[in-house]
Design a protein around this motif. Structure first.
Motif, short mmCIF file in Angstrom:
data_model
loop_
_atom_site.label_atom_id
_atom_site.label_comp_id
_atom_site.label_asym_id
_atom_site.label_seq_id
_atom_site.Cartn_x
_atom_site.Cartn_y
_atom_site.Cartn_z
N PRO A 33 0.51 -1.16 0.09
CA PRO A 33 -0.15 -0.01 0.18
C PRO A 33 0.75 0.92 0.04
CG PRO A 33 -0.24 -1.18 2.16
CD PRO A 33 0.84 -1.62 1.01
N SER A 34 0.14 2.51 -0.28
CA SER A 34 0.85 3.36 -0.19
C SER A 34 1.89 4.20 1.33
CB SER A 34 0.06 4.73 -0.54
OG SER A 34 -0.94 4.78 0.67
N ARG A 35 2.96 4.38 0.69
CA ARG A 35 4.16 4.72 2.15
C ARG A 35 5.07 5.93 2.29
NH1 ARG A 35 4.42 0.73 -2.22
NH2 ARG A 35 6.40 0.76 -2.63
N ARG A 36 4.97 6.13 3.68
CA ARG A 36 6.02 7.14 2.49
C ARG A 36 7.19 6.86 4.20
NH1 ARG A 36 1.65 8.83 5.31
NH2 ARG A 36 1.08 9.68 7.49
N GLY A 37 8.40 7.78 3.81
CA GLY A 37 9.52 6.98 4.59
C GLY A 37 9.09 7.62 6.10
N PRO A 38 9.05 7.02 7.42
CA PRO A 38 9.24 7.49 8.61
C PRO A 38 10.40 8.36 8.91
CG PRO A 38 9.79 5.53 8.50
CD PRO A 38 9.91 5.64 7.25
N GLY A 39 9.84 9.69 10.06
CA GLY A 39 11.35 10.09 10.41
C GLY A 39 12.20 9.46 10.75
N GLU A 134 11.66 -2.66 17.83
CA GLU A 134 9.97 -2.58 17.16
C GLU A 134 9.53 -3.62 16.37
OE1 GLU A 134 7.70 1.47 15.70
OE2 GLU A 134 9.30 1.98 16.45
N TYR A 135 10.53 -4.14 15.05
CA TYR A 135 9.42 -4.83 14.10
C TYR A 135 10.14 -6.25 13.69
CZ TYR A 135 6.48 -1.83 12.62
OH TYR A 135 5.92 -0.09 12.32
N LEU A 136 9.71 -7.19 13.70
CA LEU A 136 10.44 -8.37 13.53
C LEU A 136 9.92 -8.73 11.67
CD1 LEU A 136 8.93 -9.98 16.70
CD2 LEU A 136 11.72 -9.95 16.14
N LEU A 137 11.37 -9.40 11.48
CA LEU A 137 11.11 -9.72 10.08
C LEU A 137 11.53 -10.85 9.60
CD1 LEU A 137 10.42 -9.34 7.31
CD2 LEU A 137 12.69 -8.91 6.42
N LEU A 138 10.21 -12.02 9.59
CA LEU A 138 10.25 -12.99 9.27
C LEU A 138 10.90 -13.68 8.14
CD1 LEU A 138 7.34 -14.66 12.46
CD2 LEU A 138 10.08 -13.45 12.54
N GLU A 152 11.03 -0.81 2.44
CA GLU A 152 9.70 -0.89 2.03
C GLU A 152 8.48 -1.11 2.65
OE1 GLU A 152 8.43 0.95 -1.29
OE2 GLU A 152 10.31 1.76 -0.53
N LEU A 153 8.95 -2.56 3.44
CA LEU A 153 7.72 -2.63 5.06
C LEU A 153 8.14 -2.20 5.41
CD1 LEU A 153 9.49 -7.23 4.35
CD2 LEU A 153 7.37 -6.10 3.84
N VAL A 154 9.03 -1.33 6.03
CA VAL A 154 8.50 -1.16 7.37
C VAL A 154 7.62 0.58 6.60
CG1 VAL A 154 9.79 0.54 8.78
CG2 VAL A 154 10.72 -1.79 8.51
N ALA A 155 8.23 1.10 6.06
CA ALA A 155 7.00 2.37 5.59
C ALA A 155 6.21 1.61 5.61
CB ALA A 155 8.28 2.40 4.45
N GLY A 211 6.99 -16.51 3.86
CA GLY A 211 8.37 -16.28 3.36
C GLY A 211 8.64 -14.87 3.89
N CYS A 212 7.90 -14.38 3.78
CA CYS A 212 7.91 -12.35 3.95
C CYS A 212 6.59 -12.11 5.11
CB CYS A 212 7.72 -11.97 2.63
SG CYS A 212 8.30 -10.10 2.58
N VAL A 213 6.94 -11.65 6.60
CA VAL A 213 6.53 -11.38 7.20
C VAL A 213 7.07 -10.14 8.10
CG1 VAL A 213 4.55 -11.77 9.04
CG2 VAL A 213 5.14 -13.66 7.48
N LEU A 214 6.52 -9.16 7.74
CA LEU A 214 7.23 -7.80 9.14
C LEU A 214 5.83 -7.73 9.90
CD1 LEU A 214 9.25 -5.73 9.37
CD2 LEU A 214 7.36 -3.64 8.65
N LEU A 215 6.33 -7.76 11.24
CA LEU A 215 5.32 -7.83 12.22
C LEU A 215 5.88 -7.46 13.80
CD1 LEU A 215 3.02 -9.69 13.69
CD2 LEU A 215 4.75 -10.97 14.48
N ARG A 216 4.95 -6.40 13.73
CA ARG A 216 5.43 -5.42 15.23
C ARG A 216 5.89 -6.51 16.56
NH1 ARG A 216 4.65 0.20 15.04
NH2 ARG A 216 4.08 -0.04 17.31
#
Length: 391
Positions: A33-39, A134-138, A152-155, A211-216
């Motif tokens: 989805p639409s995204r922007r980089g966090p500060g 803050e996040y885990l990438l499985l 891109e996933l985090v954004a 194969g690609c899960v970004l999880l808080r």
């Protein structure tokens, strides 16, 4: 009307319902989805469970090491009892390629009631929590990521307020059997779990692509991941369901530059991939198995049978109704073939592929009742209730 006409009419009705009422599952435009980089870029720990992955690791691990991520990131590769030198190879690749810090560790054999992958994931998350990310990438050991994948996933997660963002990696399609079977695998998955419905808050549909899960991290703790799903053979769907049921927001879509490098050159390889978990998907329920077999036959096989039978016998109604059902079926499959850069005419072979999946599902049940369970990489997993009885 003859029986074949009635059955063809049921098939056509099913296809019209799937076309219009099943979350537009056939569309392939559900991307990040639409995204922007966090500060401020949050810290991330990447957890990679790996068992006997020396053949694919040189193509996948360097892509993780080379992630262009502005924040703090670290990789934990958990060697799940490999016998092919996976752990040693990972350390060597890290020395040669540099990049993100890599820790290689091993949790030992999983206890009763745990699958090997989830036991490795548990160990990796435990190691990662020391860093308080803050996040885990499985991500799996056969998945190659574009250099900006993590960013891109985090954004996307930050912008959309998602607790879980998952991309279905583009699987390899090079051999004849991969071309025939692989796009249909994703097509059937999207039919069961329409991507558009997954992101609906409070909705019942939940799924992820393992194969690609970004999880808080806090969402993982709230959902008791992975302990709450420790017996799950289809762990990605179970993980997404646990996160959503605990109040988390989730998103799943197709990937553009996240690719599986694992080859499935022979039908036998693909057969094992599907049959190892097909009966588990049906909760080991024989009634669901019968219903699935009948459903696959009516939805995917009847249109072609009715069309051919109608043309041969001069039954115009059967030919027309069967032809319309086949037209809808073929049209819904073409977008997935285009996503996989395959010729559209392969959509005409979808009934053949569906027959293969029907046989794989039956074989999965047969192997289960023979006591082989869900076998993968030298391990066989019993039904969850059987595993509990053994504890």
């Amino acid at each position: 009307m003859s029986a074949i006409v009635w059955i063809a009419a049921v098939s056509l009705a099913a296809w019209l319902w799937l076309l219009l009422c099943q979350g537009f599952f056939w569309r392939t435009d559900v991307r990040l989805p639409s995204r922007r980089g966090p500060g401020d870029w949050p810290s991330v720990c990447v957890v990679v469970p790996a068992r006997d992955e020396a053949s694919v690791l040189p193509q996948s691990l360097p892509s993780l090491l080379a992630q262009d991520y502005p924040g703090q990131a670290e990789i934990f590769l958990i060697d799940d009892g490999s016998s092919d030198g996976t752990g040693e190879l990972a350390r060597d690749l890290a020395k040669r390629h540099g990049g993100l810090p890599l820790t290689v560790d091993s949790p030992g054999e999983p206890p009763a009631g745990w699958t090997g992958k989830l036991w490795a994931v548990r160990h990796g998350i435990s190691r990662a929590r020391v860093r308080a990310p803050e996040y885990l990438l499985l991500t799996d050991a056969d998945i190659a990521h574009a250099p900006d994948s993590l960013r891109e996933l985090v954004a996307a997660a930050r912008t959309g307020g998602f607790d879980l963002v998952s991309q279905m990696a583009r699987l390899r399609v090079e051999s004849v059997w991969e071309r025939l079977v692989v796009p249909a695998f994703v097509y059937f998955f999207a039919q069961l779990y329409p991507f558009r419905r997954i992101a609906v808050p409070g909705g019942r549909t939940a799924a992820a692509a393992g194969g690609c899960v970004l999880l808080r991290t806090d969402a993982a703790e709230r959902a008791r991941i992975p302990d709450a799903i420790r017996q799950a053979v289809i762990d990605d769907v179970a993980l997404a369901r646990a996160v959503k049921n605990s109040g988390g927001r989730i998103w799943l879509g197709l990937a553009d530059r996240v690719d599986s490098v694992r080859p499935y050159p022979r039908l036998h390889d693909l057969w094992r991939m599907v049959s190892r978990s097909a009966y588990a998907q049906l909760r080991h329920n024989p009634l669901l198995l019968v219903g699935t077999v009948l459903g696959l036959a009516v939805v995917y096989l009847v249109p072609s049978v009715a069309l051919i039978a109608g043309l041969v016998t001069g039954n115009l109604a059967a030919a027309v109704i069967g032809g319309l059902a086949k037209l809808v079926m073929t049209a819904t499959y073409v977008p997935m073939l285009r996503y996989y850069r395959q010729p559209p005419w392969l959509a005409l072979l979808l009934p053949v592929t569906a027959l293969l999946y029907l046989l794989m599902t039956v074989d999965s049940a047969v192997q289960h009742y023979r006591g082989h369970g869900a076998a993968w990489k030298g391990r066989t997993y019993a039904r969850p209730d059987a595993a509990l009885e053994e504890q």
